[in-house]
Design an enzyme around this catalytic site. Structure first.
Site, PDB file in Angstrom:
ATOM      1  N   LEU A 148       0.800  -1.221   0.000  1.00  0.00           N
ATOM      2  CA  LEU A 148       0.000   0.000   0.000  1.00  0.00           C
ATOM      3  C   LEU A 148       0.838   1.279   0.000  1.00  0.00           C
ATOM      4  O   LEU A 148       0.311   2.371   0.183  1.00  0.00           O
ATOM      5  CB  LEU A 148      -0.941  -0.002   1.211  1.00  0.00           C
ATOM      6  CG  LEU A 148      -1.885  -1.211   1.272  1.00  0.00           C
ATOM      7  CD1 LEU A 148      -2.768  -1.135   2.497  1.00  0.00           C
ATOM      8  CD2 LEU A 148      -2.734  -1.307   0.004  1.00  0.00           C
ATOM      9  N   CYS A 149       2.150   1.140  -0.216  1.00  0.00           N
ATOM     10  CA  CYS A 149       3.019   2.322  -0.303  1.00  0.00           C
ATOM     11  C   CYS A 149       2.878   2.997  -1.661  1.00  0.00           C
ATOM     12  O   CYS A 149       2.651   2.338  -2.680  1.00  0.00           O
ATOM     13  CB  CYS A 149       4.482   1.928  -0.092  1.00  0.00           C
ATOM     14  SG  CYS A 149       4.930   1.718   1.632  1.00  0.00           S
ATOM     15  N   HIS A 150       3.054   4.313  -1.670  1.00  0.00           N
ATOM     16  CA  HIS A 150       3.044   5.063  -2.924  1.00  0.00           C
ATOM     17  C   HIS A 150       4.411   4.988  -3.598  1.00  0.00           C
ATOM     18  O   HIS A 150       5.432   4.850  -2.927  1.00  0.00           O
ATOM     19  CB  HIS A 150       2.683   6.533  -2.668  1.00  0.00           C
ATOM     20  CG  HIS A 150       1.307   6.717  -2.113  1.00  0.00           C
ATOM     21  ND1 HIS A 150       1.039   6.593  -0.762  1.00  0.00           N
ATOM     22  CD2 HIS A 150       0.129   6.998  -2.715  1.00  0.00           C
ATOM     23  CE1 HIS A 150      -0.251   6.809  -0.560  1.00  0.00           C
ATOM     24  NE2 HIS A 150      -0.826   7.062  -1.715  1.00  0.00           N
ATOM     25  N   MET A 204       8.667   4.711   5.231  1.00  0.00           N
ATOM     26  CA  MET A 204       8.808   3.312   4.842  1.00  0.00           C
ATOM     27  C   MET A 204      10.058   3.100   3.993  1.00  0.00           C
ATOM     28  O   MET A 204      10.695   2.042   4.068  1.00  0.00           O
ATOM     29  CB  MET A 204       7.570   2.836   4.087  1.00  0.00           C
ATOM     30  CG  MET A 204       6.303   2.807   4.929  1.00  0.00           C
ATOM     31  SD  MET A 204       6.504   1.941   6.517  1.00  0.00           S
ATOM     32  CE  MET A 204       7.060   0.333   5.979  1.00  0.00           C
ATOM     33  N   GLU A 205      10.415   4.097   3.205  1.00  0.00           N
ATOM     34  CA  GLU A 205      11.622   3.977   2.393  1.00  0.00           C
ATOM     35  C   GLU A 205      12.863   3.910   3.273  1.00  0.00           C
ATOM     36  O   GLU A 205      13.778   3.100   3.038  1.00  0.00           O
ATOM     37  CB  GLU A 205      11.715   5.146   1.410  1.00  0.00           C
ATOM     38  CG  GLU A 205      10.779   5.058   0.222  1.00  0.00           C
ATOM     39  CD  GLU A 205       9.309   5.258   0.555  1.00  0.00           C
ATOM     40  OE1 GLU A 205       8.449   4.907  -0.274  1.00  0.00           O
ATOM     41  OE2 GLU A 205       9.005   5.769   1.661  1.00  0.00           O
ATOM     42  N   ASP A 254      23.678 -11.689   5.463  1.00  0.00           N
ATOM     43  CA  ASP A 254      24.094 -12.613   4.405  1.00  0.00           C
ATOM     44  C   ASP A 254      25.613 -12.630   4.250  1.00  0.00           C
ATOM     45  O   ASP A 254      26.222 -13.685   4.047  1.00  0.00           O
ATOM     46  CB  ASP A 254      23.436 -12.212   3.088  1.00  0.00           C
ATOM     47  CG  ASP A 254      23.863 -13.102   1.933  1.00  0.00           C
ATOM     48  OD1 ASP A 254      23.787 -14.339   2.076  1.00  0.00           O
ATOM     49  OD2 ASP A 254      24.280 -12.565   0.892  1.00  0.00           O
TER      50      ASP A 254
END
Length: 329
Positions: free
Chosen positions: A75-77, A111-112, A126
């Protein structure tokens, strides 16, 4: 049905319509840490892992992930990011990760920034898992954000989870950032002998501390911009204050100061002169960027010890005055 922005009145998931929002400059800072062994920390700092270029690979992975957040989080733009910066620091048993994302648009970049930290941390995992498969990525969290109608928000690290979920608060009075100017530390060829000392000193005095942020001398202006993101109450720098051709911290600091506090810098030099005549060679400055106090300290453990001793009796009063309080007698 809910105050959650991504649910409609029927409780169904939705993408928020931001078409009516004004475009403003948006900045978000996120952080996390990979908890591992002292052996792994030493190997990464020396760039001696079986998979080389550990930090460079993790940095690129974090930047790439931030750019693709809209594909990963349903739901992120989709945003036109103007900048994504990923930086690393070290403690004895962890590698810290910080990301700053910027854009100009109708919605934020939290969010980014968070995605950049998470993916950079997973990439570190990793890269180190051959040596430490038990490494743990911890504490991925938003540190600060600014832009939009709510303006500025800074996490209060001392709050409980319940209070942290409340409405955004004004910048906290006891927030601090530690910035290390060292080409060797940034390259992993030298141990950071001063940044952790300052972090510990501030933490013992009730500050919520971000850092140490580590930048090579040639990029110290960029480091200051990073440190000032979120308008902390205090930024303490260490290193780059001498007469070496590469020492550039005072010049970078003067370029962003609104007002100088020459007495603070002089007090640090006087304290150092009680121990060594070389203290007079320090070109460190101090001053204000808005309501943020910025103080340059030398890059040696002894110089930092002297600088902190000089700050001890005046710091609380100084911060109170800058924030609009404090007595003026």
């Amino acid at each position: 049905m809910s105050d959650l922005s991504h649910l409609d009145d029927q409780g169904r998931a939705r993408m928020v319509d931001v078409s009516a929002k004004a475009d403003t400059t948006r900045v978000a800072v996120a952080a996390g840490e990979l908890v591992t062994t002292p052996e792994v920390v030493a190997l990464v700092r020396a760039d001696d892992m079986p998979k080389a270029d550990v930090l460079a690979t993790a940095r690129i992975a974090g930047i790439a992930a931030a750019k693709r957040t809209w594909e990963l989080i349903p739901l992120c733009h989709q945003l036109a990011l103007s900048s994504v910066k990923v930086s690393f620091g070290f403690t004895d048993t962890s590698i810290t990760v910080e990301a700053t994302a910027k854009t100009k648009g109708p919605t934020g970049v939290e969010m980014e920034a968070l995605t950049a930290v998470a993916v950079a941390g997973l990439t570190l995992h990793d890269m180190v898992k051959a040596v430490d498969p038990a490494a743990v990525m911890n504490g991925v969290r938003l540190i600060s954000k600014e832009g939009g109608k709510r303006g500025h928000w800074t996490r209060d690290e001392s709050t409980t989870e319940e209070s942290a979920a409340a409405e955004p608060v004004a910048p906290q009075e006891r927030s601090a950032v530690v910035l290390v100017a060292s080409t060797g530390v940034a390259a992993g060829t030298r141990e950071d002998a001063t940044g952790p000392v300052i972090v510990r000193w501030l933490s013992e005095r009730g500050f919520a501390v971000r850092g140490p942020l580590v930048y090579p001398d040639a990029r110290i202006a960029e480091g200051l911009a990073d440190a000032l993101t979120g308008a902390p109450a205090l930024v303490l720098t260490t290193g780059g204050t001498g007469a070496s051709p590469t020492d550039a911290t005072p010049e970078a600091t003067l370029a962003v100061l609104d007002r100088e506090l020459p007495g603070v810098a002089d007090a640090i030099r006087r304290r150092g002169l009680e121990v060594t005549p070389y203290a007079v060679l320090s070109r460190g400055v101090a001053g204000l960027v808005g309501r943020t106090v910025v103080v340059n300290m030398p890059g040696s453990p002894g110089g930092v010890k002297d600088g902190l001793a000089a700050l001890e009796p005046i710091l609380d009063h100084l911060l109170a005055q800058v924030s609009g309080g404090g007595a003026h007698e």
